[in-house]
Design a protein around this motif. Sequence first.
Motif, PDB file in Angstrom:
ATOM      1  N   LYS A 147       1.109  -1.216   0.027  1.00 12.21           N
ATOM      2  CA  LYS A 147      -0.008  -0.447   0.111  1.00 12.21           C
ATOM      3  C   LYS A 147       0.647   1.131   0.190  1.00 12.21           C
ATOM      4  N   ASN A 148       2.334   1.160   0.286  1.00 16.43           N
ATOM      5  CA  ASN A 148       2.805   2.485   0.181  1.00 16.43           C
ATOM      6  C   ASN A 148       4.644   1.894  -0.364  1.00 16.43           C
ATOM      7  N   PRO A 149       4.360   1.970  -1.551  1.00 18.05           N
ATOM      8  CA  PRO A 149       5.375   1.698  -2.430  1.00 18.05           C
ATOM      9  C   PRO A 149       6.217   2.660  -2.288  1.00 18.05           C
ATOM     10  N   ARG A 150       6.767   3.770  -1.970  1.00 15.77           N
ATOM     11  CA  ARG A 150       7.507   5.034  -2.100  1.00 15.77           C
ATOM     12  C   ARG A 150       8.777   3.957  -0.602  1.00 15.77           C
ATOM     13  N   LEU A 151       8.266   2.991   0.220  1.00 11.33           N
ATOM     14  CA  LEU A 151       8.362   3.266   1.344  1.00 11.33           C
ATOM     15  C   LEU A 151       8.984   1.491   1.371  1.00 11.33           C
ATOM     16  N   ILE A 152       8.570   1.487   0.384  1.00 10.35           N
ATOM     17  CA  ILE A 152       9.803  -0.678   0.500  1.00 10.35           C
ATOM     18  C   ILE A 152      11.020  -0.359  -0.261  1.00 10.35           C
ATOM     19  N   GLY A 153      11.574  -1.005   0.253  1.00 10.40           N
ATOM     20  CA  GLY A 153      13.175  -0.978   0.572  1.00 10.40           C
ATOM     21  C   GLY A 153      13.769   0.092   1.973  1.00 10.40           C
ATOM     22  N   LYS A 154      12.901   1.308   2.384  1.00 12.10           N
ATOM     23  CA  LYS A 154      13.037   1.802   3.685  1.00 12.10           C
ATOM     24  C   LYS A 154      12.576   0.910   5.326  1.00 12.10           C
ATOM     25  N   GLN A 155      12.252  -0.242   4.791  1.00 16.95           N
ATOM     26  CA  GLN A 155      11.817  -0.712   5.865  1.00 16.95           C
ATOM     27  C   GLN A 155      13.044  -1.285   6.491  1.00 16.95           C
ATOM     28  N   GLY A 156      13.838  -1.629   6.396  1.00 19.34           N
ATOM     29  CA  GLY A 156      15.271  -1.927   6.857  1.00 19.34           C
ATOM     30  C   GLY A 156      14.608  -3.955   6.499  1.00 19.34           C
ATOM     31  N   ASN A 157      16.514  -4.100   7.114  1.00 16.10           N
ATOM     32  CA  ASN A 157      16.708  -5.832   6.906  1.00 16.10           C
ATOM     33  C   ASN A 157      15.466  -7.160   7.619  1.00 16.10           C
ATOM     34  N   ILE A 158      14.723  -7.364   6.703  1.00 16.61           N
ATOM     35  CA  ILE A 158      13.364  -8.354   7.497  1.00 16.61           C
ATOM     36  C   ILE A 158      14.017  -9.646   8.111  1.00 16.61           C
ATOM     37  N   ALA A 159      15.489  -9.419   8.074  1.00 13.07           N
ATOM     38  CA  ALA A 159      16.120 -10.774   8.639  1.00 13.07           C
ATOM     39  C   ALA A 159      16.350 -10.650  10.119  1.00 13.07           C
ATOM     40  N   GLN A 160      16.750  -8.755   9.965  1.00  9.51           N
ATOM     41  CA  GLN A 160      17.719  -8.278  11.178  1.00  9.51           C
ATOM     42  C   GLN A 160      16.433  -8.503  12.758  1.00  9.51           C
ATOM     43  N   LEU A 161      17.659  -9.377  13.947  1.00  7.30           N
ATOM     44  CA  LEU A 161      16.179  -9.891  14.830  1.00  7.30           C
ATOM     45  C   LEU A 161      16.776  -8.437  15.697  1.00  7.30           C
ATOM     46  N   GLY A 162      15.584  -8.178  17.250  1.00  6.03           N
ATOM     47  CA  GLY A 162      15.433  -7.128  17.709  1.00  6.03           C
ATOM     48  C   GLY A 162      15.865  -7.843  18.892  1.00  6.03           C
ATOM     49  N   GLY A 163      14.835  -7.488  20.431  1.00  2.00           N
ATOM     50  CA  GLY A 163      14.934  -7.574  21.339  1.00  2.00           C
ATOM     51  C   GLY A 163      14.496  -6.439  22.313  1.00  2.00           C
ATOM     52  N   GLU A 164      14.466  -6.540  23.325  1.00  2.00           N
ATOM     53  CA  GLU A 164      13.992  -5.344  24.136  1.00  2.00           C
ATOM     54  C   GLU A 164      15.180  -5.148  26.139  1.00  2.00           C
ATOM     55  N   PHE A 165      14.895  -4.121  25.664  1.00  2.00           N
ATOM     56  CA  PHE A 165      15.945  -3.425  26.795  1.00  2.00           C
ATOM     57  C   PHE A 165      15.639  -3.087  27.827  1.00  2.00           C
ATOM     58  N   ILE A 166      15.276  -2.911  29.619  1.00  2.88           N
ATOM     59  CA  ILE A 166      14.719  -2.008  30.649  1.00  2.88           C
ATOM     60  C   ILE A 166      15.883  -1.148  30.331  1.00  2.88           C
ATOM     61  N   LEU A 167      15.974   0.048  30.327  1.00  2.40           N
ATOM     62  CA  LEU A 167      17.440   1.173  30.793  1.00  2.40           C
ATOM     63  C   LEU A 167      16.869   2.638  31.214  1.00  2.40           C
ATOM     64  N   GLY A 168      17.656   3.121  32.095  1.00  2.00           N
ATOM     65  CA  GLY A 168      17.744   3.922  32.941  1.00  2.00           C
ATOM     66  C   GLY A 168      17.230   3.881  34.239  1.00  2.00           C
ATOM     67  N   PRO A 169      17.084   4.878  35.015  1.00  2.00           N
ATOM     68  CA  PRO A 169      17.964   6.599  34.172  1.00  2.00           C
ATOM     69  C   PRO A 169      18.834   5.952  34.373  1.00  2.00           C
ATOM     70  N   GLY A 170      19.907   6.574  33.258  1.00  2.00           N
ATOM     71  CA  GLY A 170      21.276   6.748  33.227  1.00  2.00           C
ATOM     72  C   GLY A 170      21.535   5.349  32.251  1.00  2.00           C
ATOM     73  N   ASN A 171      22.815   5.180  32.941  1.00  2.00           N
ATOM     74  CA  ASN A 171      23.693   4.498  31.578  1.00  2.00           C
ATOM     75  C   ASN A 171      23.604   2.938  32.680  1.00  2.00           C
TER      76      ASN A 171
END
Length: 205
Positions: A147-171
Motif C-alpha cells: 500500500k506504500n510503494p514509496r517506502l519499500i526498501g526503507k523498512q530495514g532488513n526483514i531478517a534482522q532480529l531485535g529484542g527488548e531492554f529496560i534502560l535508565g535512568p542513566g547508563n
Amino acid sequence: MSTSIPDTETLSKLSHLEVFDASGKKVRFGSLFENQTVTVVFIRHFFCGLYVSQLSSEFQKLSQVFKEANVDIIAIGCGDWQPIEKYSDITGFPSSKIFADPSLGVFHGLGMDIQTLARTPTGEKRASYLTEGIIKGSLWSIWKGLKNPRLIGKQGNIAQLGGEFILGPGNRCTFAHRMRHAEDHAEISELLEGAGLRSSLITTS
C-alpha cells in the motif's frame, strides 16, 4: 547469551550513538533514557507491526500508571526514518516514541547481530502476540508494504532480529532479551514486570 545484561561501560559508549526520529532529526540514543526508566523495544522492520500493536494497546490502558512511575516505552527499527509515521498510523504506537537505527550501531552494540527468518522451533510455545496466526500476520505486513510503494526498501532488513531492554535512568540496564528467531519477542507481561509495573497490569485487568 540472549538475556545477558549490558554493562555500564557498554551503555556509556552506545549512549553517544545517534538514532533518527520521525522527522529525520538525529537524536542521541542515551538521551532517551537519561532521566527515566525506558523500555526499549527493538523491532525487526517497519512492515511488521503485530507486536507493537499489542504494545500500543497495553500502553494506552496503563498510560497513567507509566506516567506516575516515570516509566516510558519506545520502539526502534532497523530501517530508515521515513516509514515511522505510517508505522505509527498502522500500529497506533505514537510516532514521537518511534526511532530508526539504519546503521544498526545500537542493535549490534547491544548484541542483536543475528539475521534469520526462522520461526518458532518445533515443540516451543509460540509468543502470545501471534494469536492471529502467522499467515494472517504475514499477509498483514505484505499488504501494508504494498500500500506504500514509496517506502519499500526503507523498512530495514526483514531478517534482522531485535529484542527488548529496560534502560535508565542513566547508563544502567535491568532487563535484556534478544530475539533468537523471528517470532521471539518477549512477552509484554515480562516487560511490565521488569519495569516494576506487573502489579498495575493485574489490578487494571
